[in-house]
Design an enzyme around this catalytic site. Structure first.
Site, mmCIF file in Angstrom:
data_model
loop_
_atom_site.group_PDB
_atom_site.id
_atom_site.type_symbol
_atom_site.label_atom_id
_atom_site.label_comp_id
_atom_site.label_asym_id
_atom_site.label_seq_id
_atom_site.Cartn_x
_atom_site.Cartn_y
_atom_site.Cartn_z
ATOM 1 N N GLU A 129 0.834 -1.206 0.000
ATOM 2 C CA GLU A 129 0.000 0.000 0.000
ATOM 3 C C GLU A 129 0.867 1.255 0.000
ATOM 4 O O GLU A 129 2.094 1.184 0.064
ATOM 5 C CB GLU A 129 -0.882 0.021 1.259
ATOM 6 C CG GLU A 129 -2.144 -0.798 1.150
ATOM 7 C CD GLU A 129 -3.304 0.023 0.638
ATOM 8 O OE1 GLU A 129 -3.078 1.088 0.016
ATOM 9 O OE2 GLU A 129 -4.452 -0.399 0.846
ATOM 10 N N ASP B 89 -9.793 1.018 -4.172
ATOM 11 C CA ASP B 89 -8.789 1.074 -3.108
ATOM 12 C C ASP B 89 -7.873 2.274 -3.358
ATOM 13 O O ASP B 89 -8.331 3.406 -3.383
ATOM 14 C CB ASP B 89 -8.039 -0.254 -3.044
ATOM 15 C CG ASP B 89 -7.371 -0.501 -1.698
ATOM 16 O OD1 ASP B 89 -6.779 0.437 -1.142
ATOM 17 O OD2 ASP B 89 -7.429 -1.645 -1.208
ATOM 18 N N ASN C 139 -10.076 4.908 1.651
ATOM 19 C CA ASN C 139 -8.830 4.775 0.896
ATOM 20 C C ASN C 139 -8.624 6.006 0.028
ATOM 21 O O ASN C 139 -9.551 6.684 -0.369
ATOM 22 C CB ASN C 139 -8.832 3.503 0.057
ATOM 23 C CG ASN C 139 -8.240 2.330 0.805
ATOM 24 O OD1 ASN C 139 -7.067 2.355 1.176
ATOM 25 N ND2 ASN C 139 -9.052 1.309 1.074
#
Length: 293
Positions: free
Chosen positions: A18, A201, A151
Site C-alpha cells: 500500500e 482502493d 482509501n
C-alpha cells in the site's frame, strides 16, 4: 525499457502492499500490516529495501517539507514522525480510545501541506472509519466520518479537488477543498460501483486530471475521466491491487502494490509489486508541512 504489459517489479511478495509514493527519484511503499517502509528504483526491476520497520501497522507516509529524510506516517492508532535518524516521534493519537479496535489506513499529503489519514476498525464495522486532517499548530480534524474503509484520498494538481474511496461500499466521492484551511465542501458522488468490479482502493490523479483507481478483488486498475466515465482498464495478474502511483521515467510508470492477505491460495503474483507504462504522466509527490512538536 518500455513496459507495455504489467510487469513484476520485484521478487518480494508483500502481505499488503500500500501507500505507494514517488519521492526523490525512488518508489516508496509500505507492507502495511507488517509495519515495513520499503523503497526501490524505477528504472529496472530490483529488490525492495527496508527503510524502517515499526511494531505497529504502517498505513502510508508522506515526505516532510524542508526536512530531508523525514516522513510523516499514519501508523498504529495515530500520526507519527519517522525522522531520518532516531526513534519514531508520536504526533497525535487519533483512534486509540475508539470503542472498537481501530488502526490507521491509507494517508497522503495534499499540495498545500495538509496531511490526510484514514482509520478503519479491524472488524471493518460499517461507519467505523474516519478521514482525519492534520494541519500544523491545530488539533486534528475528523473531516469525513461514517466511513468503513477509507482509501486515498487523491488530489488534483491544484489541491482543490479531493477524491475519497470507501472500499467495501464501492463508492468514490469528490469534494472541493479550501486550499488554505483544508475545509471540505460540495461532496458529490463520483463513482458508484458494483461488487463485481471489486472495491475501489488506492487512487492517484494524473497530469490530465484523470483518476486512476486500483480495484481490490477486481484484478484491475482503471482510469476515469473527470466526468466519471471510464477511459481505460488494465487487467492484472494479481487479485488484490491495493496501492498505486505514477513515477519512474517521466512520471509515466504506473506502479501497483498488491496483497496476499486473506487469500486462501495466493497465486504467484499475488503480493507482487507490478509496473506498466502509460501515456499521461503523474503529478509530483506532495510534501506534508512539518508538525509543530
Amino acid at each position: 525499457m518500455e513496459l507495455t504489459e504489467p510487469t513484476v517489479w520485484s521478487t518480494d511478495r508483500l502481505e499488503l502492499g500500500e501507500g505507494l509514493r514517488w519521492v526523490d527519484d525512488r518508489l516508496v511503499l509500505v507492507d502495511l500490516l507488517a509495519g515495513r517502509l520499503l523503497e526501490t528504483g524505477g528504472d529496472a526491476p530490483g529488490p525492495l529495501r527496508e527503510v524502517r520497520h515499526l511494531d505497529v501497522p504502517l498505513g502510508a507516509v508522506a515526505p516532510v517539507a524542508d526536512r530531508p529524510g523525514d516522513w510523516l506516517a499514519a501508523a498504529g492508532t495515530g500520526i507519527t514522525v519517522l525522522p531520518a535518524g532516531g526513534d519514531p516521534r508520536p504526533v497525535a493519537d487519533l483512534v486509540g480510545d475508539a470503542p472498537e479496535p481501530t488502526r490507521m489506513n491509507d494517508a497522503v499529503a495534499d499540495p498545500h501541506g495538509h496531511f490526510w489519514a484514514g482509520s478503519m476498525t479491524y472488524a471493518m464495522v460499517p461507519g467505523g472509519g474516519t478521514l482525519f486532517r492534520l494541519t500544523p499548530g491545530a488539533e486534528p480534524v475528523p473531516a469525513v466520518t461514517g466511513l468503513t474503509i477509507p482509501n486515498g484520498p487523491a488530489f488534483d494538481a491544484a489541491g482543490t479537488t479531493m477524491y475519497l474511496a470507501d472500499t467495501p461500499r464501492g463508492e468514490i466521492d469528490r469534494f472541493t477543498v479550501d486550499p488554505g484551511t483544508g475545509d471540505l465542501h460540495g461532496r458529490e458522488p463520483f463513482l458508484r460501483l458494483s461488487p463485481d468490479d471489486g472495491g475501489p482502493d488506492g487512487m492517484t490523479v494524473d497530469a490530465a486530471g484523470h483518476l486512476w483507481v486500483a480495484f481490490w478483488g477486481g484484478s484491475a486498475v482503471r482510469r476515469y475521466r473527470p466526468d466519471g466515465t471510464l477511459d481505460r482498464e488494465i487487467r492484472l495478474p494479481a487479485k488484490q491491487p491495493a496501492g498505486i502511483c505514477l513515477g519512474g521515467p517521466g512520471l509515466r510508470r504506473l506502479f501497483i502494490g498488491t496483497a496476499r492477505v486473506g487469500l486462501t491460495t495466493p497465486g504467484p503474483e499475488d503480493g507482487a509489486l507490478l509496473a506498466v507504462d502509460v501515456e499521461v504522466p503523474g503529478l509530483p509527490a506532495a510534501y506534508a508541512a512539518a508538525p509543530v512538536n
